[in-house]
Write a protein that holds these residues in place. Structure first.
Motif, PDB file in Angstrom:
ATOM      1  N   ILE A  20       0.875  -1.163   0.000  1.00 29.10           N
ATOM      2  CA  ILE A  20       0.000   0.000   0.000  1.00 29.10           C
ATOM      3  C   ILE A  20       0.916   1.217   0.000  1.00 29.10           C
ATOM      4  O   ILE A  20       1.696   1.399   0.939  1.00 29.10           O
ATOM      5  CB  ILE A  20      -0.940   0.018   1.222  1.00 29.10           C
ATOM      6  N   GLU A  21       0.827   2.043  -1.037  1.00 24.06           N
ATOM      7  CA  GLU A  21       1.824   3.106  -1.220  1.00 24.06           C
ATOM      8  C   GLU A  21       1.162   4.439  -1.561  1.00 24.06           C
ATOM      9  O   GLU A  21       0.310   4.508  -2.445  1.00 24.06           O
ATOM     10  CB  GLU A  21       2.787   2.692  -2.326  1.00 24.06           C
ATOM     11  N   TRP A  22       1.575   5.491  -0.837  1.00 26.79           N
ATOM     12  CA  TRP A  22       1.077   6.836  -1.067  1.00 26.79           C
ATOM     13  C   TRP A  22       2.112   7.642  -1.845  1.00 26.79           C
ATOM     14  O   TRP A  22       3.313   7.529  -1.592  1.00 26.79           O
ATOM     15  CB  TRP A  22       0.805   7.545   0.255  1.00 26.79           C
ATOM     16  N   LYS A  23       1.657   8.463  -2.757  1.00 22.23           N
ATOM     17  CA  LYS A  23       2.553   9.354  -3.483  1.00 22.23           C
ATOM     18  C   LYS A  23       2.716  10.629  -2.666  1.00 22.23           C
ATOM     19  O   LYS A  23       1.739  11.315  -2.358  1.00 22.23           O
ATOM     20  CB  LYS A  23       1.988   9.672  -4.862  1.00 22.23           C
ATOM     21  N   THR A  24       3.941  10.946  -2.290  1.00 24.33           N
ATOM     22  CA  THR A  24       4.204  12.136  -1.483  1.00 24.33           C
ATOM     23  C   THR A  24       5.339  12.943  -2.087  1.00 24.33           C
ATOM     24  O   THR A  24       6.170  12.419  -2.825  1.00 24.33           O
ATOM     25  CB  THR A  24       4.597  11.747  -0.039  1.00 24.33           C
ATOM     26  N   ASP A  25       5.366  14.206  -1.742  1.00 21.41           N
ATOM     27  CA  ASP A  25       6.464  15.082  -2.134  1.00 21.41           C
ATOM     28  C   ASP A  25       7.294  15.325  -0.882  1.00 21.41           C
ATOM     29  O   ASP A  25       7.088  16.291  -0.155  1.00 21.41           O
ATOM     30  CB  ASP A  25       5.915  16.388  -2.704  1.00 21.41           C
ATOM     31  N   GLY A  26       8.225  14.397  -0.593  1.00 21.65           N
ATOM     32  CA  GLY A  26       8.958  14.458   0.658  1.00 21.65           C
ATOM     33  C   GLY A  26       8.167  13.820   1.787  1.00 21.65           C
ATOM     34  O   GLY A  26       7.149  13.155   1.568  1.00 21.65           O
ATOM     35  N   PHE A  27       8.605  14.037   3.009  1.00 20.46           N
ATOM     36  CA  PHE A  27       7.947  13.429   4.161  1.00 20.46           C
ATOM     37  C   PHE A  27       6.591  14.092   4.417  1.00 20.46           C
ATOM     38  O   PHE A  27       6.470  15.316   4.415  1.00 20.46           O
ATOM     39  CB  PHE A  27       8.814  13.575   5.414  1.00 20.46           C
ATOM     40  N   SER A  28       5.569  13.271   4.631  1.00 19.62           N
ATOM     41  CA  SER A  28       4.236  13.766   4.950  1.00 19.62           C
ATOM     42  C   SER A  28       3.806  13.189   6.300  1.00 19.62           C
ATOM     43  O   SER A  28       3.629  11.973   6.432  1.00 19.62           O
ATOM     44  CB  SER A  28       3.224  13.359   3.873  1.00 19.62           C
ATOM     45  N   GLU A  29       3.638  14.056   7.266  1.00 18.20           N
ATOM     46  CA  GLU A  29       3.200  13.613   8.594  1.00 18.20           C
ATOM     47  C   GLU A  29       1.804  12.992   8.522  1.00 18.20           C
ATOM     48  O   GLU A  29       1.533  11.979   9.182  1.00 18.20           O
ATOM     49  CB  GLU A  29       3.198  14.791   9.559  1.00 18.20           C
ATOM     50  N   THR A  30       0.936  13.566   7.706  1.00 20.46           N
ATOM     51  CA  THR A  30      -0.428  13.044   7.572  1.00 20.46           C
ATOM     52  C   THR A  30      -0.415  11.635   6.987  1.00 20.46           C
ATOM     53  O   THR A  30      -1.121  10.741   7.465  1.00 20.46           O
ATOM     54  CB  THR A  30      -1.278  13.975   6.687  1.00 20.46           C
ATOM     55  N   VAL A  31       0.398  11.435   5.937  1.00 19.25           N
ATOM     56  CA  VAL A  31       0.504  10.100   5.340  1.00 19.25           C
ATOM     57  C   VAL A  31       1.071   9.125   6.352  1.00 19.25           C
ATOM     58  O   VAL A  31       0.558   8.001   6.507  1.00 19.25           O
ATOM     59  CB  VAL A  31       1.377  10.145   4.069  1.00 19.25           C
TER      60      VAL A  31
END
Length: 219
Positions: A20-31
């Protein structure tokens, strides 16, 4: 209110696991909060052999003799659809005593020069935040934490050390982390904790687990 995030991609990871993978732009605290809340729900269900969270992804391993890939994907999607997911309880808070600088922190002067701060200012800045244990790896007990303060960000060593003592606290780019065992490593070492993050003969083996919180206490 937490920032809205896009739904993750969910795909097979071998024949008996899902990624299960989220696309993020750098570290995301919410993700990362969502990942650890999901990991907690999956573990609570007792349907999985192993649940392994990362910074922006999670792998869940299941028994192919008991569950199909499709049923597992449906279960994950059902949990993700619930509004209560992100309200899952955050892990335990662990205070980690740290001897900063000197023989315990051979790269402290490098970080001071880069940040244009004194040793005391670096120590205060590094220890003022509460960090999330985002993931565990690459050796037993290595603790990957949420980002260090921006002023302390610094690249890894150009040539890794052959031996980094267990308990060393380091910085690599935006990350801060703790070495669970003595090992080779290229992180900028600014201190060391006397606590054993990993002991094979101790129960539990690990002092910290993904989802916990850490506060460094200067000694």
């Amino acid at each position: 209110m937490s920032p809205k995030i896009m739904p993750p991609t969910i795909r097979p990871y071998g024949d008996h696991a899902l990624l299960i993978e989220w696309k993020t732009d750098g570290f995301s605290e919410t993700v990362n909060d969502t990942i650890h809340a999901l990991a907690a729900k999956l573990r609570e269900s007792r349907k999985y052999i192993e649940v392994v969270p990362g910074y922006d992804s999670l792998v869940c391993v299941f028994d192919l003799g008991k569950r199909s890939m499709a049923a597992t994907k449906n279960h994950v999607e059902d949990i993700l659809s619930r509004q209560t997911l992100r309200s899952a309880e955050i892990g335990k808070l662990v205070e980690i005593p740290v001897n900063y600088g000197g023989a315990f922190g051979p790269d402290m002067e490098t970080i001071c020069a880069s940040a244009k701060l004194s040793v005391d200012e670096v120590i205060a800045l590094h220890s003022q935040s509460e960090y999330r244990v985002c993931m565990m790896g690459f050796i037993p007990g290595f603790t990957f934490l949420s980002p260090a303060p921006t002023a302390l960000h610094h690249p890894r060593l150009s040539t890794p050390r052959a031996k980094v003592p267990a308990g060393s606290v380091g910085i690599a780019n935006w990350q801060t982390g703790i070495y669970g065992l003595e090992s080779p490593g290229g992180w900028q070492i600014i201190g060391q904790t006397p606590l054993s993050i990993f002991q094979a003969k101790r129960e539990p083996h690990f002092l910290l687990t993904a989802g916990d919180r850490v506060r460094f206490i200067p000694q």
